[in-house]
Design a protein around this motif. Structure first.
Motif, PDB file in Angstrom:
ATOM      1  N   THR A  34      39.954 -24.504 -40.017  1.00  0.00           N
ATOM      2  CA  THR A  34      41.055 -23.604 -39.696  1.00  0.00           C
ATOM      3  C   THR A  34      40.484 -22.244 -39.321  1.00  0.00           C
ATOM      4  OG1 THR A  34      41.303 -22.946 -41.997  1.00  0.00           O
ATOM      5  CG2 THR A  34      42.664 -24.775 -41.241  1.00  0.00           C
ATOM      6  N   GLY A  35      41.183 -21.524 -38.460  1.00  0.00           N
ATOM      7  CA  GLY A  35      40.733 -20.205 -38.045  1.00  0.00           C
ATOM      8  C   GLY A  35      41.169 -19.905 -36.626  1.00  0.00           C
ATOM      9  N   THR A  36      40.689 -18.790 -36.108  1.00  0.00           N
ATOM     10  CA  THR A  36      40.994 -18.367 -34.746  1.00  0.00           C
ATOM     11  C   THR A  36      39.815 -18.720 -33.851  1.00  0.00           C
ATOM     12  OG1 THR A  36      42.363 -16.551 -35.552  1.00  0.00           O
ATOM     13  CG2 THR A  36      41.592 -16.400 -33.285  1.00  0.00           C
ATOM     14  N   TYR A  37      40.108 -19.363 -32.724  1.00  0.00           N
ATOM     15  CA  TYR A  37      39.095 -19.775 -31.760  1.00  0.00           C
ATOM     16  C   TYR A  37      39.396 -19.123 -30.421  1.00  0.00           C
ATOM     17  CZ  TYR A  37      37.582 -23.417 -34.984  1.00  0.00           C
ATOM     18  OH  TYR A  37      37.094 -24.095 -36.061  1.00  0.00           O
ATOM     19  N   LYS A  38      38.385 -19.041 -29.563  1.00  0.00           N
ATOM     20  CA  LYS A  38      38.564 -18.502 -28.224  1.00  0.00           C
ATOM     21  C   LYS A  38      37.973 -19.497 -27.228  1.00  0.00           C
ATOM     22  CE  LYS A  38      37.929 -14.162 -27.506  1.00  0.00           C
ATOM     23  NZ  LYS A  38      37.306 -12.839 -27.320  1.00  0.00           N
ATOM     24  N   ILE A  60      43.951 -22.476 -35.322  1.00  0.00           N
ATOM     25  CA  ILE A  60      44.077 -23.804 -35.917  1.00  0.00           C
ATOM     26  C   ILE A  60      44.489 -23.576 -37.366  1.00  0.00           C
ATOM     27  CG2 ILE A  60      42.866 -25.878 -36.642  1.00  0.00           C
ATOM     28  CD1 ILE A  60      41.133 -25.644 -34.191  1.00  0.00           C
ATOM     29  N   THR A  61      45.630 -24.152 -37.730  1.00  0.00           N
ATOM     30  CA  THR A  61      46.154 -23.979 -39.080  1.00  0.00           C
ATOM     31  C   THR A  61      46.230 -25.335 -39.773  1.00  0.00           C
ATOM     32  OG1 THR A  61      48.409 -24.176 -38.249  1.00  0.00           O
ATOM     33  CG2 THR A  61      47.515 -21.958 -38.427  1.00  0.00           C
ATOM     34  N   PRO A  62      46.184 -25.351 -41.108  1.00  0.00           N
ATOM     35  CA  PRO A  62      46.306 -26.628 -41.817  1.00  0.00           C
ATOM     36  C   PRO A  62      47.707 -27.204 -41.635  1.00  0.00           C
ATOM     37  CG  PRO A  62      46.217 -24.805 -43.374  1.00  0.00           C
ATOM     38  CD  PRO A  62      46.027 -24.225 -42.004  1.00  0.00           C
ATOM     39  N   ASP A  63      47.811 -28.527 -41.641  1.00  0.00           N
ATOM     40  CA  ASP A  63      49.123 -29.184 -41.484  1.00  0.00           C
ATOM     41  C   ASP A  63      50.025 -28.926 -42.654  1.00  0.00           C
ATOM     42  OD1 ASP A  63      48.433 -30.169 -39.044  1.00  0.00           O
ATOM     43  OD2 ASP A  63      47.745 -32.091 -39.826  1.00  0.00           O
TER      44      ASP A  63
END
Length: 63
Positions: A34-38, A60-63
């Motif tokens: 999980t986290g912010t991607y570019k 991307i966050t956990p379901d």
């Protein structure tokens, strides 16, 4: 680094295209944390010789 998909459109025209849409579909599996991607795009126009870049951030966050 993953393989990059290349494609060529073999057309000639005097009309300049000012706007072109880029569509991308990516499948991510559970190995991504999980986290912010570019996502970075490097665009080359072989016909005119010009280049451009674009980027898009996403979370991307956990379901």
């Amino acid at each position: 680094m993953p393989e990059i998909d290349y494609g060529i459109i073999n057309e000639e025209d005097d009309e300049e295209i000012l706007i072109a849409n880029v569509e991308v579909q990516v499948e991510l599996d559970s190995t991504y944390s999980t986290g912010t991607y570019k996502m970075l795009f490097y665009i080359n126009d072989d016909l005119s010789g010009r280049t451009a870049t674009a980027e898009k951030s996403f979370d991307i966050t956990p379901d």
